[in-house]
Design an enzyme around this catalytic site. Structure first.
Site, mmCIF file in Angstrom:
data_model
loop_
_atom_site.group_PDB
_atom_site.id
_atom_site.type_symbol
_atom_site.label_atom_id
_atom_site.label_comp_id
_atom_site.label_asym_id
_atom_site.label_seq_id
_atom_site.Cartn_x
_atom_site.Cartn_y
_atom_site.Cartn_z
ATOM 1 N N LYS A 192 -5.196 13.068 1.492
ATOM 2 C CA LYS A 192 -4.718 12.604 2.794
ATOM 3 C C LYS A 192 -4.608 11.097 2.907
ATOM 4 C CE LYS A 192 -6.421 16.464 5.536
ATOM 5 N NZ LYS A 192 -7.334 16.855 6.607
ATOM 6 N N GLY A 368 -17.706 6.779 -0.804
ATOM 7 C CA GLY A 368 -17.465 6.103 0.470
ATOM 8 C C GLY A 368 -17.808 4.624 0.422
#
Length: 389
Positions: A192, A368
């Site tokens: 995405k 992350g």
């Protein structure tokens, strides 16, 4: 970056609490990949060799605070760590007030099961801090989160410092981004655009070439008016994709997009792979990989790079028939004289699958945290160490 380092401290006779990141994939008690455990060894070995008693803490998975299920327990991690160190590593469930003698090594049970961990509760941070003379943060993979075992504990511990792994991660990332050898090529792939939009926008100001892959590439293809069939894409983000392309081109760089692709009709391990030029993609096709011409073009870009930052495979590489693009790019990165840094779980899986671990300049254990650093964000756990310095 200004923080104390584990290697600069006198540790003999001290109680050293190390926050490691041993959040590894475990299925039915078997560890799928022990990279993160092995990456934690230098700090552990250093502290033990210096004459400290060592307490380790890590999270595993996403348990519910206040309860512990069998799959949340750290027994498999302790077993693997023990094999690597050649010694027994006890797991301590009832850890409040626990103490260690010089040369002793224990592992606290999964910190994510402790109430207040996620909320960065002061009370829990104080309980962790009471265990030690020196707190060491060596968990780069969690540095983008302020949690009790990474942040509050560092505020309350007598001394707080960076471990060998954390310091090396920050050093390598700084090298790749602060004053990179040009051209700087970033590979950002994933399903995405939405999850990586801010990083794409931020990199557009820094990089010379931005290679996009996976569902992200499909959205960029849509933005350029190309036919992508039923492929995974985010049509509502084409304007943002266009803006990223325009930003890089305005600086003389580019976003090289696929000219040929490998398609299937459904997402399935047994789905036959069909290679075709992008212009020949039909309404029922799903793009699962870049084609050989595109892979060759991207390999040429990588070969000319001075610095390469890599996050994400460019196809569904878990299925071999859709892994050729990622394999070609992986081998090009391995062969390139550029300083390369790879990070993120899927990226590490690709590095392992194609056997290029030794040829990548630096392999980051963070996902992350790696992305947020690339984005230019302050990592809270690192900021706290700087505060304490």
């Amino acid at each position: 970056m200004n923080f104390k380092k584990l290697t600069d401290l006198e540790l003999a006779g001290k109680k050293v609490l190390i926050r490691v990141d041993m959040n590894v994939p475990v299925k039915d008690g078997v560890i799928g990949d022990d990279t993160r455990i092995r990456a934690s060894l230098p700090s552990i070995s250093h502290a033990l060799a210096a004459g400290a008693g060592v307490i380790l803490m890590t999270h595993l998975g996403r348990p519910t605070e206040g309860t512990i299920a069998e799959e949340d327990k750290l027994a498999p991690v302790a077993r693997r760590l023990g094999e690597l160190l050649g010694r027994d590593v006890p797991v301590i469930a009832d850890w409040v007030g626990h103490t260690v003698k010089a040369g002793e090594l224990v592992l606290l049970e999964n910190v994510r099961t402790n109430v207040g961990e996620k909320k960065n509760a002061d009370a829990l941070g104080q309980q962790y801090a009471a265990l030690c003379d020196v707190f060491v943060n060596d968990a780069f993979g969690t540095a983008h989160r302020a949690e009790a075992s990474t942040h509050a504990v560092a505020r309350f511990a007598p001394v707080a410092c960076a471990g060998i792994l954390l310091a090396a991660e920050l050093d390598a990332l700084g090298r790749a981004l602060a004053q990179p050898k040009r051209p700087l090529v970033a590979i950002v792939a994933g399903s995405k655009v939405s999850t990586k939009l801010t990083i794409l926008e931020s990199l557009a100001d820094k990089v010379d070439q931005l290679i996009v892959g996976g569902g992200i590439a499909n959205t960029f293809l849509l933005a350029e008016g190309k036919q992508i069939g039923k492929s995974l894409a985010e049509a509502d983000l084409v304007d943002q994709a266009r803006a990223v392309i325009a930003k890089i081109r305005a600086r003389g760089g580019d976003v090289p997009l696929p000219v040929d692709v490998v398609v299937g009709q459904k997402f399935d391990p047994a789905e036959p792979a069909v290679t075709k030029p992008l212009a020949a993609v039909t309404d029922s096709d799903m793009i699962f990989d870049i084609g050989p011409d595109t892979a060759a073009q991207l390999a040429a870009v990588v070969a000319q790079a001075g610095t390469i930052v890599w996050n994400g495979p460019v196809g569904v590489f878990e299925f071999d028939q859709f892994g050729k693009g990622t394999e070609t790019l992986s081998r090009a990165i391995a062969a390139s004289p550029a300083f390369s840094i790879a990070g993120g779980g899927d990226t590490l899986a690709a590095v392992a699958k194609y056997g290029i671990t030794e040829q990548v300049g630096y392999i980051s254990t963070g996902g992350g945290a790696f992305l947020e650093f690339l984005e230019g964000k302050t990592l809270p756990a690192v900021a706290m160490l700087e505060q304490r310095a």
